[in-house]
Design a protein around this motif. Structure first.
Motif, PDB file in Angstrom:
ATOM      1  N   ALA A 179       1.168  -1.157   0.294  1.00  0.00           N
ATOM      2  CA  ALA A 179      -0.697  -0.143  -0.233  1.00  0.00           C
ATOM      3  C   ALA A 179       1.039   1.528   0.059  1.00  0.00           C
ATOM      4  O   ALA A 179       1.859   0.502  -0.132  1.00  0.00           O
ATOM      5  CB  ALA A 179      -0.701  -0.053   1.380  1.00  0.00           C
ATOM      6  N   HIS A 180       0.473   2.502  -0.447  1.00  0.00           N
ATOM      7  CA  HIS A 180       0.923   3.735  -0.146  1.00  0.00           C
ATOM      8  C   HIS A 180       0.102   5.060   0.785  1.00  0.00           C
ATOM      9  O   HIS A 180      -0.103   5.524  -0.034  1.00  0.00           O
ATOM     10  CB  HIS A 180       1.342   4.077  -1.782  1.00  0.00           C
ATOM     11  N   LEU A 181       0.307   4.479   2.045  1.00  0.00           N
ATOM     12  CA  LEU A 181      -0.561   5.016   2.445  1.00  0.00           C
ATOM     13  C   LEU A 181      -0.012   6.512   3.182  1.00  0.00           C
ATOM     14  O   LEU A 181      -0.577   7.159   3.232  1.00  0.00           O
ATOM     15  CB  LEU A 181      -0.119   4.661   3.861  1.00  0.00           C
ATOM     16  N   ASP A 182       1.647   7.114   2.375  1.00  0.00           N
ATOM     17  CA  ASP A 182       1.587   8.396   2.233  1.00  0.00           C
ATOM     18  C   ASP A 182       1.195   8.795   0.549  1.00  0.00           C
ATOM     19  O   ASP A 182       1.142  10.210   0.890  1.00  0.00           O
ATOM     20  CB  ASP A 182       3.112   7.965   1.773  1.00  0.00           C
ATOM     21  N   ASP A 183       0.215   8.804   0.175  1.00  0.00           N
ATOM     22  CA  ASP A 183       0.167   8.979  -0.594  1.00  0.00           C
ATOM     23  C   ASP A 183      -1.139  10.311  -0.334  1.00  0.00           C
ATOM     24  O   ASP A 183      -1.335  10.443   0.575  1.00  0.00           O
ATOM     25  CB  ASP A 183      -0.959   8.498  -1.618  1.00  0.00           C
ATOM     26  N   ASN A 184      -0.982  11.676  -1.141  1.00  0.00           N
ATOM     27  CA  ASN A 184      -1.709  13.035  -0.549  1.00  0.00           C
ATOM     28  C   ASN A 184      -3.613  12.715  -0.626  1.00  0.00           C
ATOM     29  O   ASN A 184      -4.539  12.977   0.265  1.00  0.00           O
ATOM     30  CB  ASN A 184      -1.261  13.987  -1.290  1.00  0.00           C
ATOM     31  N   ARG A 230      -6.379   9.892   6.979  1.00  0.00           N
ATOM     32  CA  ARG A 230      -5.033   8.627   7.029  1.00  0.00           C
ATOM     33  C   ARG A 230      -5.594   7.586   8.114  1.00  0.00           C
ATOM     34  O   ARG A 230      -5.881   6.240   8.396  1.00  0.00           O
ATOM     35  CB  ARG A 230      -4.020   9.015   7.135  1.00  0.00           C
ATOM     36  N   ASP A 231      -5.848   8.689   9.459  1.00  0.00           N
ATOM     37  CA  ASP A 231      -6.009   7.719  10.500  1.00  0.00           C
ATOM     38  C   ASP A 231      -8.115   6.760  10.703  1.00  0.00           C
ATOM     39  O   ASP A 231      -7.632   5.537  10.931  1.00  0.00           O
ATOM     40  CB  ASP A 231      -6.288   8.447  11.596  1.00  0.00           C
ATOM     41  N   ASN A 237       3.424  -0.703   3.568  1.00  0.00           N
ATOM     42  CA  ASN A 237       3.435   0.416   3.079  1.00  0.00           C
ATOM     43  C   ASN A 237       5.119   0.778   1.860  1.00  0.00           C
ATOM     44  O   ASN A 237       5.930   0.396   3.067  1.00  0.00           O
ATOM     45  CB  ASN A 237       3.114   1.727   4.288  1.00  0.00           C
ATOM     46  N   ALA A 238       5.221   1.317   1.164  1.00  0.00           N
ATOM     47  CA  ALA A 238       5.941   0.589  -0.374  1.00  0.00           C
ATOM     48  C   ALA A 238       6.493   1.944  -0.435  1.00  0.00           C
ATOM     49  O   ALA A 238       5.835   2.762  -0.912  1.00  0.00           O
ATOM     50  CB  ALA A 238       5.832  -0.207  -0.996  1.00  0.00           C
ATOM     51  N   GLY A 239       7.617   2.289   0.019  1.00  0.00           N
ATOM     52  CA  GLY A 239       8.123   4.455  -0.577  1.00  0.00           C
ATOM     53  C   GLY A 239       8.068   4.053  -2.079  1.00  0.00           C
ATOM     54  O   GLY A 239       8.093   2.079  -2.348  1.00  0.00           O
ATOM     55  N   THR A 240       8.143   5.540  -2.518  1.00  0.00           N
ATOM     56  CA  THR A 240       9.157   5.397  -4.284  1.00  0.00           C
ATOM     57  C   THR A 240      10.054   5.742  -4.267  1.00  0.00           C
ATOM     58  O   THR A 240      10.062   5.756  -5.017  1.00  0.00           O
ATOM     59  CB  THR A 240       7.778   5.165  -4.920  1.00  0.00           C
ATOM     60  N   ASP A 241      10.099   6.412  -3.436  1.00  0.00           N
ATOM     61  CA  ASP A 241      11.330   7.639  -3.483  1.00  0.00           C
ATOM     62  C   ASP A 241      12.102   7.774  -2.290  1.00  0.00           C
ATOM     63  O   ASP A 241      11.529   7.270  -1.715  1.00  0.00           O
ATOM     64  CB  ASP A 241      10.896   8.791  -4.577  1.00  0.00           C
ATOM     65  N   MET A 242      13.100   8.400  -1.953  1.00  0.00           N
ATOM     66  CA  MET A 242      13.896   8.717  -0.805  1.00  0.00           C
ATOM     67  C   MET A 242      12.111  10.051   0.143  1.00  0.00           C
ATOM     68  O   MET A 242      12.473   9.050   1.146  1.00  0.00           O
ATOM     69  CB  MET A 242      15.089   9.475  -0.725  1.00  0.00           C
ATOM     70  N   ALA A 243      12.003  10.038  -0.485  1.00  0.00           N
ATOM     71  CA  ALA A 243      10.640  10.869   0.779  1.00  0.00           C
ATOM     72  C   ALA A 243       9.501  10.183   1.352  1.00  0.00           C
ATOM     73  O   ALA A 243       9.850  10.013   2.489  1.00  0.00           O
ATOM     74  CB  ALA A 243      10.132  12.317   0.248  1.00  0.00           C
ATOM     75  N   THR A 244       8.729   9.319  -0.027  1.00  0.00           N
ATOM     76  CA  THR A 244       8.389   8.464   1.021  1.00  0.00           C
ATOM     77  C   THR A 244       8.797   7.362   1.010  1.00  0.00           C
ATOM     78  O   THR A 244       7.658   7.096   2.792  1.00  0.00           O
ATOM     79  CB  THR A 244       7.275   8.199  -0.163  1.00  0.00           C
ATOM     80  N   ALA A 298      10.927   7.874   3.452  1.00  0.00           N
ATOM     81  CA  ALA A 298      11.370   7.934   4.771  1.00  0.00           C
ATOM     82  C   ALA A 298      10.102   7.988   5.394  1.00  0.00           C
ATOM     83  O   ALA A 298       9.304   8.249   6.926  1.00  0.00           O
ATOM     84  CB  ALA A 298      11.869   9.849   4.788  1.00  0.00           C
ATOM     85  N   GLN A 299       8.685   8.571   4.820  1.00  0.00           N
ATOM     86  CA  GLN A 299       7.792   8.576   5.324  1.00  0.00           C
ATOM     87  C   GLN A 299       6.524   7.494   5.705  1.00  0.00           C
ATOM     88  O   GLN A 299       6.496   6.710   6.676  1.00  0.00           O
ATOM     89  CB  GLN A 299       6.677   9.103   4.085  1.00  0.00           C
ATOM     90  N   ALA A 300       7.366   5.811   5.218  1.00  0.00           N
ATOM     91  CA  ALA A 300       6.911   4.710   5.335  1.00  0.00           C
ATOM     92  C   ALA A 300       7.175   4.614   6.927  1.00  0.00           C
ATOM     93  O   ALA A 300       7.063   3.469   7.674  1.00  0.00           O
ATOM     94  CB  ALA A 300       7.318   3.866   4.495  1.00  0.00           C
ATOM     95  N   ILE A 301       8.868   4.936   7.121  1.00  0.00           N
ATOM     96  CA  ILE A 301       9.295   4.542   8.276  1.00  0.00           C
ATOM     97  C   ILE A 301       8.483   5.272   9.199  1.00  0.00           C
ATOM     98  O   ILE A 301       8.254   4.454  10.613  1.00  0.00           O
ATOM     99  CB  ILE A 301      11.130   5.177   8.701  1.00  0.00           C
ATOM    100  N   LYS A 302       8.030   6.268   9.401  1.00  0.00           N
ATOM    101  CA  LYS A 302       7.308   7.051  10.257  1.00  0.00           C
ATOM    102  C   LYS A 302       6.358   7.132  11.012  1.00  0.00           C
ATOM    103  O   LYS A 302       5.931   6.441  11.967  1.00  0.00           O
ATOM    104  CB  LYS A 302       7.344   8.593  10.080  1.00  0.00           C
ATOM    105  N   TYR A 303       5.636   6.080   9.614  1.00  0.00           N
ATOM    106  CA  TYR A 303       4.462   5.266  10.179  1.00  0.00           C
ATOM    107  C   TYR A 303       4.836   3.985  11.025  1.00  0.00           C
ATOM    108  O   TYR A 303       3.677   3.756  11.756  1.00  0.00           O
ATOM    109  CB  TYR A 303       3.178   4.697   8.669  1.00  0.00           C
TER     110      TYR A 303
END
Length: 254
Positions: free
Chosen positions: A7-12, A18-19, A35-42, A44-49
């Motif tokens: 999944a890509h829960l980081d998507d806007n 989201r909750d 939750n799978a990242g697609t670049d460095m920013a996403t 990093a966001q996946a790790i935060k989740y």
């Protein structure tokens, strides 16, 4: 025992609720989301989740669309992230010749570099493959010895699926397996070994029937799993359990 393996829960598109989306997944019986990242920013966001939500895990990687932006320092960062407790894979990585947002040779180079990160860190890989079946198989055969992983949102033939499985990989089914025009994909879902199948949503994309055209979310992985169970003439609960077990085994999730 459902597990949404991609999944890509980081998507806007999830920014406003989201909750609630995550809570709905648990209420539908999910026991995990990757939750799978697609670049460095996403990534990093996946790790935060993973730090904020129990039972959410992360994959870190650079999608072929973003391969053109990859920097040499990114691979070292991915390797460092791979050491975190809930980072369970390198991905999503691979090739996409449908859009070609990055040149093919760049996609291939970045994919191979990330496979090397996976080998060094002992992590499986999550493969994105769109209109690039031959080249991605060549890369896996030549560059991924000793590495396992999954072809996410599998779109190849039954013959390709069997070859992928012989190479030690899993195949994952998403919303397209529910579509009326997906006879070849449904044949794959009905035929491959049960112990090599994962299910996913690829949220917010690829929404299964009967909600096609709307935003997808992890709770709808049940519709994917129910379709695969029907195609295999299985009880849905048995398919849920098997695919969750497969996901946990591949990604070493206890």
């Amino acid at each position: 025992m459902l597990f949404d393996s991609h999944a890509h829960l980081d998507d806007n598109r999830f920014d406003s609720d989201r909750d609630e989306v995550i809570a709905r997944a648990w209420s539908e019986g999910l026991t995990g989301i990757l939750n799978a990242g697609t670049d460095m920013a996403t990534s990093a966001q996946a790790i935060k989740y993973t730090e904020h939500y129990p039972s959410i895990y992360a994959a870190v990687g650079i999608h072929p669309h973003d391969a053109k932006d990859a920097k040499d320092t990114d691979y070292e960062q991915l390797a460092q992230w791979a050491g975190l407790p809930k980072v369970v894979a390198i991905g999503e990585i691979g090739l996409d010749y449908y859009y070609n947002h990055s040149p093919k040779e760049v996609q291939q180079k970045v994919c191979i570099r990330q496979i090397d990160v996976a080998r060094q860190t002992g992590k499986p890989i999550i493969i994105h493959d769109r209109d690039a079946h031959g080249d991605i198989l060549d890369i896996i055969k030549k560059e991924a010895k000793g590495v396992t992983g999954v072809f996410h949102c599998f779109s190849g033939s039954l013959e390709m699926a069997r070859e992928v499985i012989k190479l030690g990989f899993y195949v994952s089914f998403a919303g397209p397996v529910t579509y009326k025009n997906a006879a070849k994909l449904q044949e794959v879902a009905a035929s491959v070994p049960l112990n090599r199948i994962l299910v996913e949503t690829d949220s917010p994309y690829l929404t299964p029937e009967p909600f096609r055209g709307r935003r997808n979310e992890p709770a709808r992985v049940r519709l994917v799993a129910d379709t695969v169970a029907r195609l295999r003439q299985m009880e849905p609960a048995a398919l849920y359990q098997a695919t969750a077990n497969n996901t946990r085994e591949l990604f070493k999730i206890i």
